[in-house]
Design a protein around this motif. Sequence first.
Motif, PDB file in Angstrom:
ATOM      1  N   THR A 120      -1.910 -37.678   7.793  1.00 53.23           N
ATOM      2  CA  THR A 120      -3.393 -37.222   8.182  1.00 53.23           C
ATOM      3  C   THR A 120      -3.834 -38.089   9.400  1.00 53.23           C
ATOM      4  O   THR A 120      -4.633 -37.620  10.440  1.00 53.23           O
TER       5      THR A 120
ATOM      6  N   LEU B 202      -4.952 -36.312  13.100  1.00 56.00           N
ATOM      7  CA  LEU B 202      -6.416 -36.609  13.530  1.00 56.00           C
ATOM      8  C   LEU B 202      -6.234 -36.904  14.957  1.00 56.00           C
ATOM      9  O   LEU B 202      -6.916 -36.641  15.748  1.00 56.00           O
TER      10      LEU B 202
ATOM     11  N   THR C 249      -5.447 -33.985  16.878  1.00 52.88           N
ATOM     12  CA  THR C 249      -6.764 -33.287  17.174  1.00 52.88           C
ATOM     13  C   THR C 249      -7.626 -33.702  18.307  1.00 52.88           C
ATOM     14  O   THR C 249      -8.223 -32.780  18.980  1.00 52.88           O
TER      15      THR C 249
ATOM     16  N   THR D  54      -8.801 -31.459  21.569  1.00 51.18           N
ATOM     17  CA  THR D  54     -10.057 -31.268  21.730  1.00 51.18           C
ATOM     18  C   THR D  54     -10.640 -31.585  23.132  1.00 51.18           C
ATOM     19  O   THR D  54     -11.186 -30.730  23.800  1.00 51.18           O
TER      20      THR D  54
ATOM     21  N   LYS E 250     -10.683 -23.794  15.790  1.00 49.27           N
ATOM     22  CA  LYS E 250     -10.881 -25.240  15.342  1.00 49.27           C
ATOM     23  C   LYS E 250     -11.046 -25.192  13.994  1.00 49.27           C
ATOM     24  O   LYS E 250     -10.697 -26.117  13.175  1.00 49.27           O
ATOM     25  N   ILE E 251     -11.659 -24.248  13.303  1.00 45.21           N
ATOM     26  CA  ILE E 251     -12.114 -24.156  11.853  1.00 45.21           C
ATOM     27  C   ILE E 251     -10.942 -24.094  11.324  1.00 45.21           C
ATOM     28  O   ILE E 251     -10.720 -24.767   9.930  1.00 45.21           O
TER      29      ILE E 251
ATOM     30  N   TYR F 153      -7.891 -24.841  12.153  1.00 45.82           N
ATOM     31  CA  TYR F 153      -7.066 -26.114  12.247  1.00 45.82           C
ATOM     32  C   TYR F 153      -7.396 -27.107  10.976  1.00 45.82           C
ATOM     33  O   TYR F 153      -6.620 -27.710  10.432  1.00 45.82           O
ATOM     34  N   GLU F 154      -8.807 -27.306  11.237  1.00 50.82           N
ATOM     35  CA  GLU F 154      -9.319 -28.427  10.293  1.00 50.82           C
ATOM     36  C   GLU F 154      -9.078 -27.944   8.971  1.00 50.82           C
ATOM     37  O   GLU F 154      -8.764 -28.854   8.079  1.00 50.82           O
ATOM     38  N   GLN F 155      -9.244 -26.693   8.318  1.00 53.70           N
ATOM     39  CA  GLN F 155      -8.596 -26.259   7.130  1.00 53.70           C
ATOM     40  C   GLN F 155      -7.475 -26.294   6.753  1.00 53.70           C
ATOM     41  O   GLN F 155      -7.329 -26.713   5.693  1.00 53.70           O
TER      42      GLN F 155
ATOM     43  N   LEU G 197      -5.443 -28.760   8.138  1.00 59.96           N
ATOM     44  CA  LEU G 197      -5.015 -30.059   8.429  1.00 59.96           C
ATOM     45  C   LEU G 197      -5.583 -30.714   7.034  1.00 59.96           C
ATOM     46  O   LEU G 197      -4.989 -31.531   6.389  1.00 59.96           O
ATOM     47  N   HIS G 198      -7.040 -30.422   6.743  1.00 61.21           N
ATOM     48  CA  HIS G 198      -7.730 -31.471   5.853  1.00 61.21           C
ATOM     49  C   HIS G 198      -7.893 -30.797   4.410  1.00 61.21           C
ATOM     50  O   HIS G 198      -7.666 -31.507   3.318  1.00 61.21           O
TER      51      HIS G 198
END
Length: 438
Positions: free
Chosen positions: A7, A11, A14, A18, A377-378, A380-382, A384-385
Motif C-alpha cells: 500500500t 500510494l 500514485t 498525479t 483515476k477512479i 486506479y484507486e479501486q 489499488l485500495h
Amino acid sequence: MKIKLITAVLLAVTLNCTASAGKNGFRYQDNTLHHTTRAYLEEAIKKSLSHSPEITTASADKDAAHYDIEQVKGQRWPQVQLGTTAPVASFGGGNHTGQRHLNDSNLAINVSTTIFDWGKNHESIQSATQSANASMYQYDYTKQQIAYNTVLELIDLSRYKQSQNITQQYVERMRELVNMLVKITQIDAGRYSELVQARARLLAAEATMQRVTEQLRQSEIKLSRLTGTTVTLPENIDWRMDFISSSLVISRLTEHPELLRAKAEANAAEHQSAAIKASSLPQINWVISKNTAKDSYGNDEQWYTGLNIQWNVFSGGSEKAMIQAASARAVASKSQSAQTRMDMEYQINNLIQSRDSAQTQTREYKKLSRETGAVSKIYYEQWLHLGKRTLLDVLTAENDRYNNQIAAVATEHDVYSANVKLIATAGMIFEWLPVNTR
C-alpha cells in the motif's frame, strides 16, 4: 506487514503520477492570433521567401515574359538588314558582272516596314502582354504558396510537439506502473501476470513515442528545406485565431492569383490564335534597298523603294493546322479557368465543413479526455485500495485517456490548418500576416 508495504509503494507512485499528469495540460481558448505568434510567423515567412528557389524561378519567368513583349513590339519598327559579298574569282561562260576579284566587294542594305498585316503584330503584342500578366500572377501565387506551406508546416510541427509531450507522459505513466509492479511482485509473486500486462503496454507506448518522434523530425526537415535554417518552435506559441467566413473567401476568389493567371493564359491563347490567323493573309511591306555592287559596265545600282506583298498561298495545310491548334488551345484555356474556379469553390465548402466539424470534435474530445482521466483515476484507486478493478481495467482507462488527448490535439490543429487554408484560398495570407515581400 506485506499489505502495508504494498500500500505504501502504491500510494507513493500514485502521488508522483498525479503530479506529473497535471503538467503541460492542453488548453483551448478562442481569441485571435497572439502578437508574439504573429511576429514569429512573419519572420519564418520572410526566411522562406528569401530562401525559396521557386520564388527565384518564378521571378526569372516573370522577367523573361516582359522581355518577350519588347521582342514582339520591336517588329513594328523598320527592320534594317545589312549584307556584304566578297568575290574571289569568276569563271565559266556568260557575261561578267564586274565582280571578279576580292577588291570588288559590295555592301547591301535592305529596310522593310510593315504597312498592313491584318492585326498580326497587335495580336502578338496582346498575347505577349497577357502571358506576362500570367507570369506575374504566377509569381504572386508562388509567394503565397510558400507562405502558406510555411505556416501549415509550423502548425503540423506544433501538432507533433504537443503529441510528443502527451505521449511522453503516457510512457512515463506506463513505466511507473511497471516499476511499481516489479516491487510488488518481489513481495507477491502471484501478481506476475499483471507485470507482464504492464510491460506489454509500456512497449506499445514506447513504440508510439518513436513514431511521434519520427513525425516531429520529418516536420523539422520540411521546415528546414522551406526556410533554409533549423526551426525551433517557441514554447509560448498560440494558434488561436479568428475564423474567416466562407462568404469572404468566395468574394475574394476573383482576385486570387491562380484564377487571374488562368484567365490571362486564356486571353493570351485567344490573341495568339488571332495572330496566327492574320499571318495566313497577305502582308504588305514598304521596302527600301541599295546594293553597292557594279553592273557589267561598272555602273552603281540605284536605290530602290516600293511595296512588297508576301502571301503564303499554299503551305501543305500547315497554316490551317496551326490555326485550328491555336483555337483549340484557347478553348482549353477557357475551360481550365472555369474548372479552376469550380474546384476552388468546392474546396472552400469542403474546408468550411471540415473546420467546423473538427472544432466540434475538439470540444468533444477535450470533454472526453477529462472524463476518461477521471475514470482512470477512479479505476486506479479501486484497483489499488479495494480490489474491485483489474490491472487490465486500469491500463485500458489510461490508454483511452491518452487516445482522447491525442485526438483532441489532432482535431484542434486540423481546425487551424483548415482556417489557414481558407485564408490562403482567399489570397489573404499577406493581409493576415502583413509581411513585406519586396
